[in-house]
Write a protein that holds these residues in place. Structure first.
Motif, PDB file in Angstrom:
ATOM      1  N   GLY A 159       0.832  -1.197   0.000  1.00 21.32           N
ATOM      2  CA  GLY A 159       0.000   0.000   0.000  1.00 21.32           C
ATOM      3  C   GLY A 159       0.866   1.246   0.000  1.00 21.32           C
ATOM      4  O   GLY A 159       2.025   1.227   0.421  1.00 21.32           O
ATOM      5  N   ALA A 160       0.267   2.348  -0.453  1.00 19.05           N
ATOM      6  CA  ALA A 160       0.839   3.698  -0.312  1.00 19.05           C
ATOM      7  C   ALA A 160       2.267   3.841  -0.831  1.00 19.05           C
ATOM      8  O   ALA A 160       3.041   4.650  -0.309  1.00 19.05           O
ATOM      9  CB  ALA A 160       0.742   4.155   1.147  1.00 19.05           C
ATOM     10  N   GLU A 161       2.581   3.099  -1.884  1.00 24.14           N
ATOM     11  CA  GLU A 161       3.870   3.342  -2.538  1.00 24.14           C
ATOM     12  C   GLU A 161       3.906   4.758  -3.086  1.00 24.14           C
ATOM     13  O   GLU A 161       4.918   5.462  -3.000  1.00 24.14           O
ATOM     14  CB  GLU A 161       4.090   2.331  -3.676  1.00 24.14           C
ATOM     15  N   GLU A 162       2.779   5.189  -3.636  1.00 31.05           N
ATOM     16  CA  GLU A 162       2.740   6.491  -4.310  1.00 31.05           C
ATOM     17  C   GLU A 162       2.871   7.656  -3.333  1.00 31.05           C
ATOM     18  O   GLU A 162       3.101   8.782  -3.742  1.00 31.05           O
ATOM     19  CB  GLU A 162       1.452   6.616  -5.144  1.00 31.05           C
ATOM     20  N   LEU A 163       2.724   7.371  -2.034  1.00 32.22           N
ATOM     21  CA  LEU A 163       2.890   8.437  -1.044  1.00 32.22           C
ATOM     22  C   LEU A 163       4.306   8.440  -0.477  1.00 32.22           C
ATOM     23  O   LEU A 163       4.596   9.171   0.482  1.00 32.22           O
ATOM     24  CB  LEU A 163       1.858   8.278   0.085  1.00 32.22           C
ATOM     25  N   GLY A 164       5.172   7.614  -1.040  1.00 32.30           N
ATOM     26  CA  GLY A 164       6.557   7.596  -0.565  1.00 32.30           C
ATOM     27  C   GLY A 164       6.973   6.255  -0.003  1.00 32.30           C
ATOM     28  O   GLY A 164       7.629   6.203   1.039  1.00 32.30           O
ATOM     29  N   LEU A 165       6.628   5.169  -0.691  1.00 34.83           N
ATOM     30  CA  LEU A 165       7.072   3.804  -0.346  1.00 34.83           C
ATOM     31  C   LEU A 165       6.635   3.420   1.073  1.00 34.83           C
ATOM     32  O   LEU A 165       7.340   2.687   1.773  1.00 34.83           O
ATOM     33  CB  LEU A 165       8.605   3.669  -0.469  1.00 34.83           C
ATOM     34  N   LEU A 166       5.454   3.904   1.474  1.00 42.65           N
ATOM     35  CA  LEU A 166       5.080   3.761   2.885  1.00 42.65           C
ATOM     36  C   LEU A 166       4.820   2.309   3.293  1.00 42.65           C
ATOM     37  O   LEU A 166       5.215   1.883   4.372  1.00 42.65           O
ATOM     38  CB  LEU A 166       3.847   4.619   3.196  1.00 42.65           C
ATOM     39  N   GLY A 167       4.114   1.557   2.449  1.00 37.55           N
ATOM     40  CA  GLY A 167       3.732   0.194   2.830  1.00 37.55           C
ATOM     41  C   GLY A 167       4.927  -0.735   2.962  1.00 37.55           C
ATOM     42  O   GLY A 167       5.063  -1.452   3.969  1.00 37.55           O
ATOM     43  N   SER A 168       5.788  -0.735   1.980  1.00 40.18           N
ATOM     44  CA  SER A 168       6.945  -1.639   2.029  1.00 40.18           C
ATOM     45  C   SER A 168       7.885  -1.235   3.160  1.00 40.18           C
ATOM     46  O   SER A 168       8.467  -2.089   3.839  1.00 40.18           O
ATOM     47  CB  SER A 168       7.682  -1.651   0.689  1.00 40.18           C
ATOM     48  N   THR A 169       8.001   0.078   3.395  1.00 42.99           N
ATOM     49  CA  THR A 169       8.848   0.557   4.491  1.00 42.99           C
ATOM     50  C   THR A 169       8.272   0.104   5.842  1.00 42.99           C
ATOM     51  O   THR A 169       8.996  -0.361   6.723  1.00 42.99           O
ATOM     52  CB  THR A 169       8.954   2.097   4.449  1.00 42.99           C
ATOM     53  N   TYR A 170       6.951   0.198   5.953  1.00 36.88           N
ATOM     54  CA  TYR A 170       6.294  -0.261   7.180  1.00 36.88           C
ATOM     55  C   TYR A 170       6.514  -1.758   7.373  1.00 36.88           C
ATOM     56  O   TYR A 170       6.860  -2.226   8.465  1.00 36.88           O
ATOM     57  CB  TYR A 170       4.787   0.048   7.115  1.00 36.88           C
ATOM     58  N   TYR A 171       6.329  -2.523   6.305  1.00 36.07           N
ATOM     59  CA  TYR A 171       6.477  -3.986   6.394  1.00 36.07           C
ATOM     60  C   TYR A 171       7.878  -4.363   6.884  1.00 36.07           C
ATOM     61  O   TYR A 171       8.026  -5.151   7.835  1.00 36.07           O
ATOM     62  CB  TYR A 171       6.200  -4.632   5.031  1.00 36.07           C
ATOM     63  N   VAL A 172       8.885  -3.819   6.245  1.00 36.82           N
ATOM     64  CA  VAL A 172      10.260  -4.185   6.619  1.00 36.82           C
ATOM     65  C   VAL A 172      10.551  -3.722   8.047  1.00 36.82           C
ATOM     66  O   VAL A 172      11.178  -4.435   8.831  1.00 36.82           O
ATOM     67  CB  VAL A 172      11.281  -3.612   5.611  1.00 36.82           C
ATOM     68  N   GLY A 173      10.010  -2.530   8.396  1.00 35.18           N
ATOM     69  CA  GLY A 173      10.263  -1.969   9.722  1.00 35.18           C
ATOM     70  C   GLY A 173       9.671  -2.783  10.861  1.00 35.18           C
ATOM     71  O   GLY A 173      10.227  -2.804  11.958  1.00 35.18           O
ATOM     72  N   GLN A 174       8.544  -3.463  10.607  1.00 34.01           N
ATOM     73  CA  GLN A 174       7.920  -4.195  11.712  1.00 34.01           C
ATOM     74  C   GLN A 174       8.432  -5.635  11.831  1.00 34.01           C
ATOM     75  O   GLN A 174       8.041  -6.357  12.747  1.00 34.01           O
ATOM     76  CB  GLN A 174       6.381  -4.132  11.607  1.00 34.01           C
ATOM     77  N   LEU A 175       9.321  -6.056  10.931  1.00 35.53           N
ATOM     78  CA  LEU A 175       9.886  -7.411  11.050  1.00 35.53           C
ATOM     79  C   LEU A 175      10.883  -7.451  12.202  1.00 35.53           C
ATOM     80  O   LEU A 175      11.573  -6.467  12.465  1.00 35.53           O
ATOM     81  CB  LEU A 175      10.612  -7.793   9.750  1.00 35.53           C
ATOM     82  N   THR A 176      10.964  -8.600  12.866  1.00 38.40           N
ATOM     83  CA  THR A 176      12.040  -8.781  13.840  1.00 38.40           C
ATOM     84  C   THR A 176      13.337  -8.964  13.049  1.00 38.40           C
ATOM     85  O   THR A 176      13.302  -9.259  11.845  1.00 38.40           O
ATOM     86  CB  THR A 176      11.804 -10.046  14.684  1.00 38.40           C
ATOM     87  N   SER A 177      14.468  -8.822  13.735  1.00 36.80           N
ATOM     88  CA  SER A 177      15.717  -8.975  12.985  1.00 36.80           C
ATOM     89  C   SER A 177      15.835 -10.392  12.443  1.00 36.80           C
ATOM     90  O   SER A 177      16.370 -10.608  11.348  1.00 36.80           O
ATOM     91  CB  SER A 177      16.923  -8.597  13.843  1.00 36.80           C
ATOM     92  N   GLY A 178      15.287 -11.368  13.157  1.00 30.68           N
ATOM     93  CA  GLY A 178      15.302 -12.757  12.658  1.00 30.68           C
ATOM     94  C   GLY A 178      14.472 -12.913  11.404  1.00 30.68           C
ATOM     95  O   GLY A 178      14.886 -13.582  10.453  1.00 30.68           O
ATOM     96  N   GLN A 179      13.298 -12.287  11.402  1.00 30.35           N
ATOM     97  CA  GLN A 179      12.454 -12.367  10.207  1.00 30.35           C
ATOM     98  C   GLN A 179      13.114 -11.672   9.023  1.00 30.35           C
ATOM     99  O   GLN A 179      13.019 -12.126   7.884  1.00 30.35           O
ATOM    100  CB  GLN A 179      11.085 -11.723  10.491  1.00 30.35           C
ATOM    101  N   ARG A 180      13.783 -10.553   9.302  1.00 32.26           N
ATOM    102  CA  ARG A 180      14.463  -9.830   8.224  1.00 32.26           C
ATOM    103  C   ARG A 180      15.602 -10.651   7.631  1.00 32.26           C
ATOM    104  O   ARG A 180      15.752 -10.726   6.425  1.00 32.26           O
ATOM    105  CB  ARG A 180      15.020  -8.493   8.731  1.00 32.26           C
ATOM    106  N   SER A 181      16.381 -11.285   8.521  1.00 31.52           N
ATOM    107  CA  SER A 181      17.523 -12.015   7.974  1.00 31.52           C
ATOM    108  C   SER A 181      17.088 -13.310   7.293  1.00 31.52           C
ATOM    109  O   SER A 181      17.835 -13.880   6.507  1.00 31.52           O
ATOM    110  CB  SER A 181      18.583 -12.271   9.045  1.00 31.52           C
ATOM    111  N   ALA A 182      15.859 -13.766   7.569  1.00 31.87           N
ATOM    112  CA  ALA A 182      15.367 -14.957   6.847  1.00 31.87           C
ATOM    113  C   ALA A 182      15.056 -14.639   5.388  1.00 31.87           C
ATOM    114  O   ALA A 182      15.033 -15.530   4.548  1.00 31.87           O
ATOM    115  CB  ALA A 182      14.115 -15.502   7.539  1.00 31.87           C
TER     116      ALA A 182
END
Ligand code: PHE
Ligand code: ZN
Ligand code: ZN
Ligand code: CA
Length: 471
Positions: A159-182
């Protein structure tokens, strides 16, 4: 290349004619064919959603949530576990839609994504209905294919890519470091069918060049010229990239102008934008190059199929329960009957795993070679499926079928050809093919691989890691 000489001149003469008159193959060896017809139907649906909701699918407006609900229902019906993830923006609540295919090793996740929102002035069909529809159709095709992913496969609709990559930024931001490194790889599809088409590959090698190189290899196989594009921060791979995740993607061009050199190699109009309707109300269902859409959805397919089984050092899927004996040929010709010679550990062609495989054909002379094995599929099984890994290369150069591999099942004296592959479209990428054999439950079946080659120019059909599994 000439591998072996086996046949007498008499047999050779008989096969030379036969080899030239084989029917066209039922399936291409070039990778999964993701349906452009289905993808276009998804785009029609996104256009209808916009039409019914004030002409757009933008953040905070009903057309966006309607898009999420519709994509979610398709993925749910295909067997995905979906999550709708709300987050707030200055234009109201937006949502990411994340779809997980059950299975695969959760410590190696491969992700593919597209933003699902439009700008507020229009329906956003090329930007980014095209990427959304392509990722959706590939996800549906992958779930339906019966592949066995080694990695955990996940799709994201942002969502909200057109407002400044908001959705993908939110998704990556709420991952734990373990989920991110997976997450081992994230591939992004934002605009893939621009009407004044360009074929761009993200030149994004912060965490390795594998994704980029696999996209360019795909275009090379199709004979399509490509260019790198430096997209850095302009789409949803950015948050993954800045967290050290290997990213990549393809892009068909937006507001920038096609040069005459680019028009020379891709056609279209020099001096005009790749997408003159970029971020405008005219980005509608007619604002698409459907030929490019076809090419680019197959690129998504090639990447999903490849990355789902890429070796990141995590657990490979179990092979227990395989009815075929010596399925990876590591015991040589044991349990297989047919032509002597094709089951080999020759290093002139690779094995999919181990050293041994079936290398059928590759003679450059008129030959027929086959290997088969007979098993009984238990009547009590719920389903039965045959799969194998194939890698095909050819010295043929034109588009006539000369050399073929048929995958057959012989049962009660009846031979059924499940698929045929040929020199046309042969490529040297390992791909797993799979076939439903549920209708043979309770029967004895011979699984048969048979290759015919004509008198010149070799085609090698390498088969490895066969499986006939039941559930
Ligand atoms: N992210 C841009 C948009 O949605 C499109 C774009 C993608 C531009 C990739 C450049 C590179 O408007
Ligand atoms: Zn976009
Ligand atoms: Zn945009
Ligand atoms: Ca092997």
């Amino acid at each position: 290349m000439r591998k072996r000489t086996l046949l007498t001149p008499l047999v050779l003469a008989a096969l030379t004619t036969a080899g030239l008159t084989i029917a066209p193959p039922a399936a291409s060896a070039a990778g999964p064919d993701i349906s452009v017809t289905n993808t276009k139907a998804h785009l029609d649906q996104l256009q209808s959603i916009a039409n019914a909701n004030g002409g757009n699918r933008s953040t905070g407006k009903p057309g966006y949530k309607a898009s999420v609900d519709w994509v979610k229902a398709k993925l749910d019906a295909a067997g995905y576990t979906t999550t709708v993830q709300p987050f707030s923006t200055s234009s109201g609540t937006s949502y990411n839609l994340v779809a997980d295919l059950p299975g695969g090793d959760s410590s190696s996740v491969v992700m593919f994504g597209a933003h699902l929102d439009s700008v507020s002035v229009g329906p956003g069909i090329n930007d980014n209905g095209s990427g959304s529809a392509g990722v959706l159709e590939t996800a549906l095709a992958y779930a339906a294919s019966g592949q066995t992913p080694r990695n955990h496969v996940r799709f994201g609709f942002w969502g909200a890519e057109e407002l400044g990559l908001l959705g993908s930024t939110y998704y990556v931001g709420q991952l734990t470091s373990g989920q991110r490194s997976a997450i081992k790889s994230y591939q992004n599809f934002d605009m893939i069918a621009s009407p004044n088409i360009g074929y761009f590959v993200y030149d994004d090698n912060a965490a390795g060049t594998d994704v980029r190189d696999d996209f360019t290899a795909y275009y090379d196989r199709k004979g399509i010229p490509w260019e790198y594009v430096d997209v850095q921060g302009r789409s949803d791979h950015a948050a993954f990239r800045s967290n050290g995740i290997a990213t990549g993607g393809i892009f068909s061009g937006a507001e920038s102008t096609k040069t005459s050199a680019q028009a020379g190699k891709w056609g279209g109009t020099a001096g005009r934008p790749f997408d003159a309707c970029y971020h405008r109300s005219c980005d509608t269902i007619t604002n698409l190059d459907l030929t490019a859409l076809d090419v680019n959805v197959d690129a998504i397919g090639a990447m999903v199929w490849t990355y789902a089984v890429k070796d990141y050092g995590t657990t490979p899927p179990p092979t227990a329960g395989n009815l075929l004996a010596n399925p990876g040929l590591e015991s040589g010709a044991v349990s297989w009957t047919g032509t002597s010679g094709p089951i080999t550990s020759s290093t002139s062609r690779p094995a999919h795993s181990g050293a041994w495989k079936m290398w059928l054909g590759g003679n450059g002379s008129a030959t027929t070679e086959s290997e088969q094995q007979t098993v009984t599929i238990p009547a009590a099984a719920a389903t039965a499926r045959l799969s194998f890994w194939g890698r095909f290369d050819t010295s043929e150069t034109d588009s006539t079928v000369y050399d073929t591999l048929k995958v057959q099942v012989v049962s009660s004296g009846v031979t059924t050809t499940l698929a045929a592959y040929s020199n046309v479209g042969a490529d040297a990428t390992w791909l797993q093919r799979s076939f439903d054999l549920s209708s043979y439950r309770g029967k004895s079946v011979s699984v048969r691989f048979v290759v015919t080659e004509d008198s010149s120019l070799q085609t090698s059909f390498v088969v490895d890691d066969t499986a006939l599994t039941t559930t």
